[in-house]
Design a protein around this motif. Structure first.
Motif, PDB file in Angstrom:
ATOM      1  N   ARG A  29       0.831  -1.198   0.000  1.00  0.00           N
ATOM      2  CA  ARG A  29       0.000   0.000   0.000  1.00  0.00           C
ATOM      3  C   ARG A  29       0.870   1.254   0.000  1.00  0.00           C
ATOM      4  NH1 ARG A  29      -4.970  -0.835   4.303  1.00  0.00           N
ATOM      5  NH2 ARG A  29      -5.992  -2.623   3.286  1.00  0.00           N
ATOM      6  N   GLU A  30       1.942   1.229   0.785  1.00  0.00           N
ATOM      7  CA  GLU A  30       2.860   2.362   0.820  1.00  0.00           C
ATOM      8  C   GLU A  30       3.460   2.605  -0.559  1.00  0.00           C
ATOM      9  OE1 GLU A  30       5.839   1.613   3.677  1.00  0.00           O
ATOM     10  OE2 GLU A  30       4.511   1.689   5.413  1.00  0.00           O
ATOM     11  N   ASP A  31       3.938   1.529  -1.186  1.00  0.00           N
ATOM     12  CA  ASP A  31       4.564   1.661  -2.502  1.00  0.00           C
ATOM     13  C   ASP A  31       3.573   2.177  -3.534  1.00  0.00           C
ATOM     14  OD1 ASP A  31       6.907   0.693  -1.385  1.00  0.00           O
ATOM     15  OD2 ASP A  31       6.544  -1.378  -2.020  1.00  0.00           O
ATOM     16  N   ASP A  32       2.353   1.643  -3.514  1.00  0.00           N
ATOM     17  CA  ASP A  32       1.333   2.064  -4.470  1.00  0.00           C
ATOM     18  C   ASP A  32       0.967   3.535  -4.269  1.00  0.00           C
ATOM     19  OD1 ASP A  32       1.308  -0.439  -5.530  1.00  0.00           O
ATOM     20  OD2 ASP A  32      -0.600  -1.057  -4.630  1.00  0.00           O
ATOM     21  N   LEU A  33       0.806   3.938  -3.004  1.00  0.00           N
ATOM     22  CA  LEU A  33       0.433   5.323  -2.715  1.00  0.00           C
ATOM     23  C   LEU A  33       1.538   6.281  -3.134  1.00  0.00           C
ATOM     24  CD1 LEU A  33      -1.588   7.315  -1.574  1.00  0.00           C
ATOM     25  CD2 LEU A  33      -0.645   6.903   0.708  1.00  0.00           C
ATOM     26  N   ALA A  34       2.787   5.893  -2.871  1.00  0.00           N
ATOM     27  CA  ALA A  34       3.919   6.741  -3.255  1.00  0.00           C
ATOM     28  C   ALA A  34       3.981   6.907  -4.772  1.00  0.00           C
ATOM     29  CB  ALA A  34       5.226   6.145  -2.735  1.00  0.00           C
ATOM     30  N   LEU A  35       3.754   5.806  -5.511  1.00  0.00           N
ATOM     31  CA  LEU A  35       3.780   5.876  -6.972  1.00  0.00           C
ATOM     32  C   LEU A  35       2.626   6.738  -7.484  1.00  0.00           C
ATOM     33  CD1 LEU A  35       4.792   5.098  -9.761  1.00  0.00           C
ATOM     34  CD2 LEU A  35       3.525   2.939  -9.560  1.00  0.00           C
ATOM     35  N   PHE A  36       1.429   6.555  -6.930  1.00  0.00           N
ATOM     36  CA  PHE A  36       0.274   7.320  -7.387  1.00  0.00           C
ATOM     37  C   PHE A  36       0.480   8.818  -7.151  1.00  0.00           C
ATOM     38  CE2 PHE A  36      -3.922   9.243  -6.390  1.00  0.00           C
ATOM     39  CZ  PHE A  36      -4.435   9.212  -7.683  1.00  0.00           C
ATOM     40  N   LEU A  37       0.958   9.186  -5.958  1.00  0.00           N
ATOM     41  CA  LEU A  37       1.193  10.603  -5.667  1.00  0.00           C
ATOM     42  C   LEU A  37       2.237  11.194  -6.608  1.00  0.00           C
ATOM     43  CD1 LEU A  37       1.190  10.631  -1.750  1.00  0.00           C
ATOM     44  CD2 LEU A  37      -0.558  11.551  -3.282  1.00  0.00           C
ATOM     45  N   THR A  38       3.257  10.399  -6.927  1.00  0.00           N
ATOM     46  CA  THR A  38       4.291  10.885  -7.839  1.00  0.00           C
ATOM     47  C   THR A  38       3.726  11.085  -9.237  1.00  0.00           C
ATOM     48  OG1 THR A  38       5.889   9.594  -6.575  1.00  0.00           O
ATOM     49  CG2 THR A  38       6.646  10.499  -8.646  1.00  0.00           C
ATOM     50  N   LEU A  39       2.844  10.174  -9.689  1.00  0.00           N
ATOM     51  CA  LEU A  39       2.211  10.324 -10.998  1.00  0.00           C
ATOM     52  C   LEU A  39       1.299  11.551 -11.027  1.00  0.00           C
ATOM     53  CD1 LEU A  39       1.340   6.585 -11.777  1.00  0.00           C
ATOM     54  CD2 LEU A  39       2.879   8.036 -13.114  1.00  0.00           C
ATOM     55  N   VAL A  40       0.597  11.809  -9.926  1.00  0.00           N
ATOM     56  CA  VAL A  40      -0.256  12.993  -9.856  1.00  0.00           C
ATOM     57  C   VAL A  40       0.572  14.259 -10.030  1.00  0.00           C
ATOM     58  CG1 VAL A  40      -1.699  14.408  -8.339  1.00  0.00           C
ATOM     59  CG2 VAL A  40      -2.063  11.945  -8.448  1.00  0.00           C
ATOM     60  N   VAL A  41       1.675  14.349  -9.282  1.00  0.00           N
ATOM     61  CA  VAL A  41       2.537  15.525  -9.371  1.00  0.00           C
ATOM     62  C   VAL A  41       3.152  15.638 -10.765  1.00  0.00           C
ATOM     63  CG1 VAL A  41       4.622  16.623  -8.467  1.00  0.00           C
ATOM     64  CG2 VAL A  41       3.015  15.530  -6.905  1.00  0.00           C
ATOM     65  N   SER A  42       3.496  14.479 -11.354  1.00  0.00           N
ATOM     66  CA  SER A  42       4.055  14.482 -12.710  1.00  0.00           C
ATOM     67  C   SER A  42       3.066  15.074 -13.700  1.00  0.00           C
ATOM     68  CB  SER A  42       4.429  13.052 -13.113  1.00  0.00           C
ATOM     69  OG  SER A  42       4.819  12.984 -14.469  1.00  0.00           O
ATOM     70  N   HIS A  43       1.784  14.687 -13.595  1.00  0.00           N
ATOM     71  CA  HIS A  43       0.752  15.239 -14.474  1.00  0.00           C
ATOM     72  C   HIS A  43       0.542  16.722 -14.211  1.00  0.00           C
ATOM     73  CE1 HIS A  43      -1.021  12.003 -16.922  1.00  0.00           C
ATOM     74  NE2 HIS A  43      -0.654  11.184 -15.947  1.00  0.00           N
ATOM     75  N   LEU A  44       0.529  17.112 -12.936  1.00  0.00           N
ATOM     76  CA  LEU A  44       0.337  18.526 -12.599  1.00  0.00           C
ATOM     77  C   LEU A  44       1.456  19.394 -13.161  1.00  0.00           C
ATOM     78  CD1 LEU A  44      -0.851  18.356  -8.877  1.00  0.00           C
ATOM     79  CD2 LEU A  44      -2.168  19.228 -10.811  1.00  0.00           C
ATOM     80  N   SER A  45       2.665  18.858 -13.168  1.00  0.00           N
ATOM     81  CA  SER A  45       3.814  19.648 -13.605  1.00  0.00           C
ATOM     82  C   SER A  45       3.935  19.735 -15.116  1.00  0.00           C
ATOM     83  CB  SER A  45       5.109  19.050 -13.035  1.00  0.00           C
ATOM     84  OG  SER A  45       5.333  17.755 -13.557  1.00  0.00           O
ATOM     85  N   SER A  46       3.273  18.821 -15.841  1.00  0.00           N
ATOM     86  CA  SER A  46       3.439  18.805 -17.296  1.00  0.00           C
ATOM     87  C   SER A  46       2.138  19.057 -18.056  1.00  0.00           C
ATOM     88  CB  SER A  46       4.014  17.459 -17.742  1.00  0.00           C
ATOM     89  OG  SER A  46       3.124  16.409 -17.413  1.00  0.00           O
ATOM     90  N   SER A  47       1.015  18.981 -17.374  1.00  0.00           N
ATOM     91  CA  SER A  47      -0.271  19.089 -18.058  1.00  0.00           C
ATOM     92  C   SER A  47      -0.594  20.538 -18.411  1.00  0.00           C
ATOM     93  CB  SER A  47      -1.382  18.504 -17.180  1.00  0.00           C
ATOM     94  OG  SER A  47      -2.631  18.685 -17.802  1.00  0.00           O
ATOM     95  N   LYS A  48      -1.086  20.737 -19.615  1.00  0.00           N
ATOM     96  CA  LYS A  48      -1.549  22.063 -20.023  1.00  0.00           C
ATOM     97  C   LYS A  48      -2.902  22.370 -19.375  1.00  0.00           C
ATOM     98  CE  LYS A  48       0.875  21.923 -24.470  1.00  0.00           C
ATOM     99  NZ  LYS A  48       0.728  21.926 -25.938  1.00  0.00           N
ATOM    100  N   ALA A  49      -3.690  21.320 -19.218  1.00  0.00           N
ATOM    101  CA  ALA A  49      -4.990  21.483 -18.555  1.00  0.00           C
ATOM    102  C   ALA A  49      -4.778  21.298 -17.063  1.00  0.00           C
ATOM    103  CB  ALA A  49      -5.984  20.452 -19.087  1.00  0.00           C
ATOM    104  N   LYS A  50      -4.956  22.364 -16.308  1.00  0.00           N
ATOM    105  CA  LYS A  50      -4.644  22.328 -14.877  1.00  0.00           C
ATOM    106  C   LYS A  50      -5.822  21.901 -14.006  1.00  0.00           C
ATOM    107  CE  LYS A  50      -0.381  23.623 -15.420  1.00  0.00           C
ATOM    108  NZ  LYS A  50       0.732  22.717 -15.135  1.00  0.00           N
ATOM    109  N   ALA A  51      -6.913  21.456 -14.613  1.00  0.00           N
ATOM    110  CA  ALA A  51      -8.057  21.012 -13.824  1.00  0.00           C
ATOM    111  C   ALA A  51      -7.645  19.828 -12.955  1.00  0.00           C
ATOM    112  CB  ALA A  51      -9.214  20.621 -14.727  1.00  0.00           C
ATOM    113  N   THR A  52      -7.783  19.985 -11.648  1.00  0.00           N
ATOM    114  CA  THR A  52      -7.288  18.974 -10.722  1.00  0.00           C
ATOM    115  C   THR A  52      -7.997  17.639 -10.902  1.00  0.00           C
ATOM    116  OG1 THR A  52      -6.820  20.717  -9.126  1.00  0.00           O
ATOM    117  CG2 THR A  52      -6.849  18.460  -8.292  1.00  0.00           C
ATOM    118  N   ALA A  53      -9.311  17.664 -11.095  1.00  0.00           N
ATOM    119  CA  ALA A  53     -10.066  16.414 -11.239  1.00  0.00           C
ATOM    120  C   ALA A  53      -9.591  15.619 -12.451  1.00  0.00           C
ATOM    121  CB  ALA A  53     -11.555  16.715 -11.353  1.00  0.00           C
ATOM    122  N   ILE A  54      -9.356  16.311 -13.570  1.00  0.00           N
ATOM    123  CA  ILE A  54      -8.881  15.638 -14.778  1.00  0.00           C
ATOM    124  C   ILE A  54      -7.481  15.067 -14.552  1.00  0.00           C
ATOM    125  CG2 ILE A  54      -8.199  15.991 -17.188  1.00  0.00           C
ATOM    126  CD1 ILE A  54     -10.391  18.096 -17.386  1.00  0.00           C
TER     127      ILE A  54
END
Length: 426
Positions: A275-300
């Motif tokens: 669970r720790e590993d999965d949560l860490a990976l998911f949070l990192t993917l979220v931040v990765s999308h936030l840092s590179s996405s042109k669409a900044k809508a959080t839900a998307i």
């Protein structure tokens, strides 16, 4: 039946998918299919000229054509697009044991679609969107399992042109290699398999409108690799003294977990290590999308990160990597240097295991690229020429085309050589 006949179109043993793929078509073709399956275990030719239809009906058709009979004998099919294969028909074509695209044919892939949604509410729309994305990812994995073996076969033919292609597209090669570097995938002198050069070579044969298939696959791979690398490197929890304290990725999440679960256990835990590993990976993917996405809508952003997370988990399933491992062992000359092949032919099990371990990340990277290219086929619409379909591994043969060799022609040439050798021996 000899190996050549198993790869040869047989119009006398053919069913015609010449309309929309639906329950009516399946009902009409079922008696003919069952008759062919009963009379012989030889492959059935499936001629396709269809605008597409239902994936469920396509699966029923595939089950009738290839599923095991009472004697546990599975059938095989040679699929042939005679004019057009759109949507579900394009999938049916690619799922053939041996797939042929006639030179004038047109193949169309697009995202999985759902018709008949009535009384749409925001909640229904959201659930439908999630289900469609899940269906796209599932179909990507299914298609990749068919495509991967064809891509590896194509590699043998195309590898001699790799250096020429890199000279023609140096910037593209550098970009693709950068994405692989983000996954810690780098050229290895022991392993001669080069996913970056191969990806550029596939790119070379695509129309400009379809170049996105390879570009986006490598872009996603680079983002995943970077996210997974950071997820492994960044500490999950705080460590060190107050003066030199290192903050962890999951510090805040752990506090929330303890507050919500009512636990005061001082041992950092979410109930299980995975669970720790999965949560860490998911949070990192979220931040990765936030840092590179042109669409900044959080839900998307969250939805896209979750889609990536689920697909990454599927890709890391050992069952999906089995194809790559088998191919690596079966065709060692394609993957390994001459010195490495000598070791692989020896009795030194430890040395052989070491070489396979060096090759595994490269072959796994190619498997990931394969899945991501298939995923891109289900993103928007992609109309493909026959040669493009062959280069992408969607079909095995385009009659008359010389860019790539075919398994059937290889068998024909092999049989001719054997006949000559036999004659000389006599």
């Amino acid at each position: 039946m000899n190996e050549i006949d198993e790869l040869t179109i047989n119009w006398d043993r053919c069913v015609y998918v010449d309309d929309e793929i639906d329950e009516e078509l399946v009902k009409r073709l079922t008696p003919q299919i069952l008759s062919f399956r009963q009379s012989s275990a030889d492959p059935i030719t499936v001629a396709i000229n269809s605008p597409g239809g239902s994936l469920a009906s396509m699966d029923t058709l595939l089950g009738l054509l290839t599923g095991p009979n009472q004697d546990r004998v599975s059938g095989s099919i040679i699929t042939v697009v005679t004019n057009k294969a759109y949507s579900a028909a394009a999938n049916l074509l690619a799922f053939g044991d041996y797939a042929v695209a006639l030179p004038h044919a047109e193949i169309l892939f697009h995202d999985v679609r759902f018709g008949g949604l009535r009384d749409v509410t925001p909640d229904k729309a959201l659930r439908a969107a999630k289900n469609l994305q899940s269906a796209n990812d599932d179909m990507s994995l299914r298609l990749a399992n068919r495509v991967f073996r064809r891509l590896m076969w194509n590699y043998i033919d195309l590898k001699n042109s790799f250096d020429e292609v890199v000279t023609l597209f140096p910037d593209k090669y550098a970009k693709y290699q950068e994405k692989l570097n983000a996954c810690d995938i780098k050229p290895n002198p022991t392993v001669i398999f080069d996913p970056a050069k191969y990806a550029v070579t596939i790119f070379r044969y695509l129309q400009p409108i379809n170049e996105v298939i390879v570009d986006q696959a490598l872009e996603h791979l680079g983002r995943w690799g970077g996210a997974m690398g950071l997820s492994a490197l960044i500490p999950k929890y705080s460590a060190g003294s107050e003066e030199s304290k290192t903050f962890g990725l999951l510090d805040g999440a752990l506090k929330l977990y303890r507050a919500m679960s009512g636990t005061t256990d001082s041992d950092p835990s979410f109930g299980a290590t995975e669970r720790e590993d999965d949560l860490a990976l998911f949070l990192t993917l979220v931040v990765s999308h936030l840092s590179s996405s042109k669409a900044k809508a959080t839900a998307i952003t969250m939805e896209r990160a979750l889609d990536d997370f689920k697909l990454v988990q599927s890709l890391n399933n050992p069952l999906h990597k089995l194809t790559a491992s088998k191919l690596m062992r079966r065709h060692s000359s394609m993957f390994f240097s001459t010195d490495a092949q000598v070791v692989l032919a020896s009795d030194d099990d430890a040395a052989k295991a070491s070489i396979h371990a060096q090759a595994a990340p490269l072959v796994a990277a190619m498997w990931h690229i394969c899945v991501l290219m298939c995923r891109e086929l289900f993103n928007g619409e992609h109309t493909l020429q026959p040669v493009e379909s062959q280069v992408l591994g969607l079909v095995d043969e385009v009659p008359g085309e010389t860019i790539l060799g075919t398994k059937r022609q290889f068998r024909v040439d092999q049989k001719a050589r054997e006949a000559v050798e036999k004659k000389v021996a006599v």
